[in-house]
Design an enzyme around this catalytic site. Structure first.
Site, PDB file in Angstrom:
ATOM      1  N   ASP A   1       0.818  -1.206   0.000  1.00  0.00           N
ATOM      2  CA  ASP A   1       0.000   0.000   0.000  1.00  0.00           C
ATOM      3  C   ASP A   1       0.860   1.268   0.000  1.00  0.00           C
ATOM      4  O   ASP A   1       1.828   1.372   0.754  1.00  0.00           O
ATOM      5  CB  ASP A   1      -0.907  -0.019   1.234  1.00  0.00           C
ATOM      6  CG  ASP A   1      -1.781   1.203   1.345  1.00  0.00           C
ATOM      7  OD1 ASP A   1      -2.628   1.401   0.461  1.00  0.00           O
ATOM      8  OD2 ASP A   1      -1.607   1.974   2.310  1.00  0.00           O
TER       9      ASP A   1
ATOM     10  N   GLU B   1       1.431  -0.001  -5.020  1.00  0.00           N
ATOM     11  CA  GLU B   1       0.533   1.130  -5.239  1.00  0.00           C
ATOM     12  C   GLU B   1       1.407   2.384  -5.202  1.00  0.00           C
ATOM     13  O   GLU B   1       1.802   2.857  -4.136  1.00  0.00           O
ATOM     14  CB  GLU B   1      -0.554   1.230  -4.176  1.00  0.00           C
ATOM     15  CG  GLU B   1      -1.503   2.395  -4.474  1.00  0.00           C
ATOM     16  CD  GLU B   1      -2.403   2.770  -3.326  1.00  0.00           C
ATOM     17  OE1 GLU B   1      -3.375   3.512  -3.566  1.00  0.00           O
ATOM     18  OE2 GLU B   1      -2.144   2.340  -2.186  1.00  0.00           O
TER      19      GLU B   1
END
Length: 606
Positions: A290, A334
């Site tokens: 993330d 990401e």
């Protein structure tokens, strides 16, 4: 406070951090460099703080072997400082009663049966489905979904053609409702989802269906609440987080002042161990990390004064070790800054991810299909979205129109964005959202869908709003459309191998009529060469002239306007074509009728 005598305590000879069961009890090891003494308390010693002290090892580690401890018992560490006693959960605990409860001695053994026979799909043949365990399949009003209820929907995913799921974070978090991006205990599996046994059962069941499992992990921050890691052994500076965190301006993130200290060896090891744990103990097939810009840079702004070189090198270390130990495992970043270095090799100075979420696809494609007026659709941006690559490799990008971020945080599902405050089942919402799906599943890259997308799920993503599975029966035709697209993407019928290839060429781009034609091929030739034609206008194109790339019989494989997919569709007639070149066989003009907001897929047949 009574002082524990530790000079005669024998350190554990069993390797590993946390609670490690073995034939002669349970070994406990914890890092607490500022503690004056440490003990472990639990069911095995009636929670007596002074009954089971740990031996002081080098570099602030403490350990002991407890013969009377067994699997399933609850425990905590007691850290004695100059001024107080701190009851702390094990940072390496695999299982907790809940985020503010006790650690549990976890049984690492699990019957994986024939799981060794599972093979990860090739990356060019992977279709990912992102899902949130808590909302994916909820069994009753006011309940939370778990791994076992998610297992019940694996047959749906398999029938759809999905061969990889990416599950949103499942590390123990506060309460039962969460997106998962607030991990309180990074090594423990969320208790309300079914804990470690539930996760292993889900992975095993997915593998039996031929579905890989990728896990979303969060290393850009921890918490920020219910964290025993916070000021773990009592030490901190500037009233910040203590040994696991930066204790200066580098602590600050958008989610709290809880950025891990990537420069501290023990914290680097902690994060590395966490990443490898998911792949080794749970047999997960990959990790999605993330928001890594906040691991590379304090403000994720590219300002070199804010760079975190130690965060960059930590990612390189983790990805290098994964690539060495598990070359078939998939790591995805990401990082929407669209940098080639994210997926470039570590030997070239890159971060070494297998792939990255691609902002150069999702943003222009969403803008194109959501725009109310046809004149506002940017065809050049669509063409670039189709052909963009990182390091000349199409599969170093994950492409999508919906993800947990793109359908929340002020944004909504594509159908809802198109419909506005209206009904998402209207003609415009269905037709244009499907164009986004066609682009996702026919462009070079690794396609990803978000849970409920094939059901035309409405509103926006919310961790308290479960998927409405009644929409599956209401939209059986749309579900079939997605299945047909995925089967073409994966060349299930051995007729569209080009859709899993590296190559894409835009053959025609009409800014006025809003039509794009692109050519996909892998090795070229029959049952490989594939043509995708998309009309981004609400006006049908009658006998639109298209120059096919090769002479021969081009068979229609897909028509999104077919009323078998939805009774509201126009069923604009089109058919197979035979392209015959007279003057220039490389440019073979064919008149193709094309419906409003419609997509056609052709492939070359012998």
């Amino acid at each position: 406070m009574k002082t524990i005598e530790i000079s005669d305590i024998q350190a554990s000879t069993i390797a590993g951090m946390g609670a490690v069961p073995h034939s002669e009890g349970v070994s406990f090891r914890v890092w607490a460099p500022n503690a004056k003494a440490v003990s472990v308390v639990g069911d095995f010693n009636s929670w007596n703080k002074e009954a089971t002290p740990l031996s002081h090892e080098e570099n602030g580690y403490w350990s002991v072997n407890v013969p009377d401890a067994t699997i399933g018992q609850e425990y905590k560490y007691v850290l004695f400082t100059e001024v107080t006693e701190l009851m702390r959960n094990d940072p390496y605990a695999r299982q907790l009663t809940n985020s503010v409860g006790n650690s549990i001695v976890h049984d690492p053994h699990f019957d994986w049966a024939n799981d060794d026979s599972f093979q990860m799909p090739n990356w060019n043949e992977m279709v990912i489905y992102e899902l949130h365990i808590g909302t994916f399949n909820v069994k009753g009003e006011g309940q939370i979904g778990d791994f076992y209820s998610a297992i019940e929907r694996l047959d749906y995913l398999k029938a759809l053609g999905i061969n990889a799921v990416e599950i949103m974070p499942i590390a123990e978090f506060p309460g039962g409702y969460s997106w998962g991006y607030n991990p309180a205990h990074p090594f423990a599996v969320e208790s309300e989802y079914g804990g470690p046994l539930g996760l292993k059962s889900f992975v095993k069941a997915a593998h039996e269906k031929g579905i890989a499992v990728i896990l979303d992990v969060v290393y850009n921050h921890f918490g920020p609440t219910d964290m025993d890691l916070w000021q773990f052994d009592g030490w901190s500076e500037n009233n910040l987080g203590g040994i696991y965190f930066y204790n200066d301006w580098r602590a600050t993130t958008p989610w709290g002042d809880t950025r891990p200290d990537y420069g501290r060896p023990e914290v680097r090891q902690y994060i590395r161990d966490n990443a490898l744990m998911w792949l080794e103990e749970y047999r997960l097939d990959g990790l999605r990390m993330d928001m890594i810009p906040y691991m590379r840079n304090v403000n994720a702004d590219g300002n070199p004064d804010n760079d975190l070189a130690e965060g960059y090198s930590l990612i390189q270390w983790i990805n290098s070790e994964i690539r060495e130990k598990f070359p078939h495992k998939f790591t995805v970043a990401e990082d929407l800054h669209t940098l080639s270095s994210i997926t470039d090799s570590v030997s070239n100075g890159g971060l070494g991810y297998s792939s990255q979420w691609d902002a150069q696809f999702v943003h222009p494609v969403r803008e194109a299909i959501i725009a109310m007026h046809d004149a506002d659709r940017n065809m050049d941006a669509i063409a670039h979205a189709i052909t963009h690559k990182y390091n000349n490799d199409a599969f170093q990008r994950v492409i999508y129109t919906e993800s947990h971020d793109e359908v929340a945080n002020g944004k909504a599902r594509v159908v809802q964005e198109i419909a506005g405050e209206g009904d998402v089942d209207n003609w415009y919402a269905k037709k244009r959202s499907i164009l986004g799906a066609v682009l996702t599943l026919t462009s070079p890259g690794i396609p990803m869908l978000f849970q409920g997308q094939a059901l035309l799920e409405d509103k926006w993503f919310d961790d308290t709003d479960p998927i409405d599975w009644n929409r599956l029966s209401a939209h059986k035709g749309i579900a079939k459309l997605y299945r047909d697209l995925i089967h073409l993407r994966l060349n299930k019928h051995q007729t569209t191998a080009g859709l899993s290839g590296q190559h894409a060429m835009v053959l025609h781009l009409d800014h006025e009529l809003k039509i794009i034609v692109f050519y996909r091929f892998r090795n070229g030739g029959y049952n490989d060469n594939t043509l995708v034609i998309i009309n981004f206008s609400q006006e049908p194109a009658h006998d639109f002239g298209i120059r096919f790339p090769q002479r021969g019989h081009w068979r229609l494989r897909f028509n999104s306007d077919w009323d078998g997919y939805d009774a509201d569709f126009d069923n604009h007639f089109t058919s197979d074509f035979i392209s015959v070149g007279v003057e220039d066989p490389k440019h073979l003009l064919v008149q193709v009728p094309l419906g409003a907001y419609a997509a056609l897929i052709y492939s070359l047949e012998e």
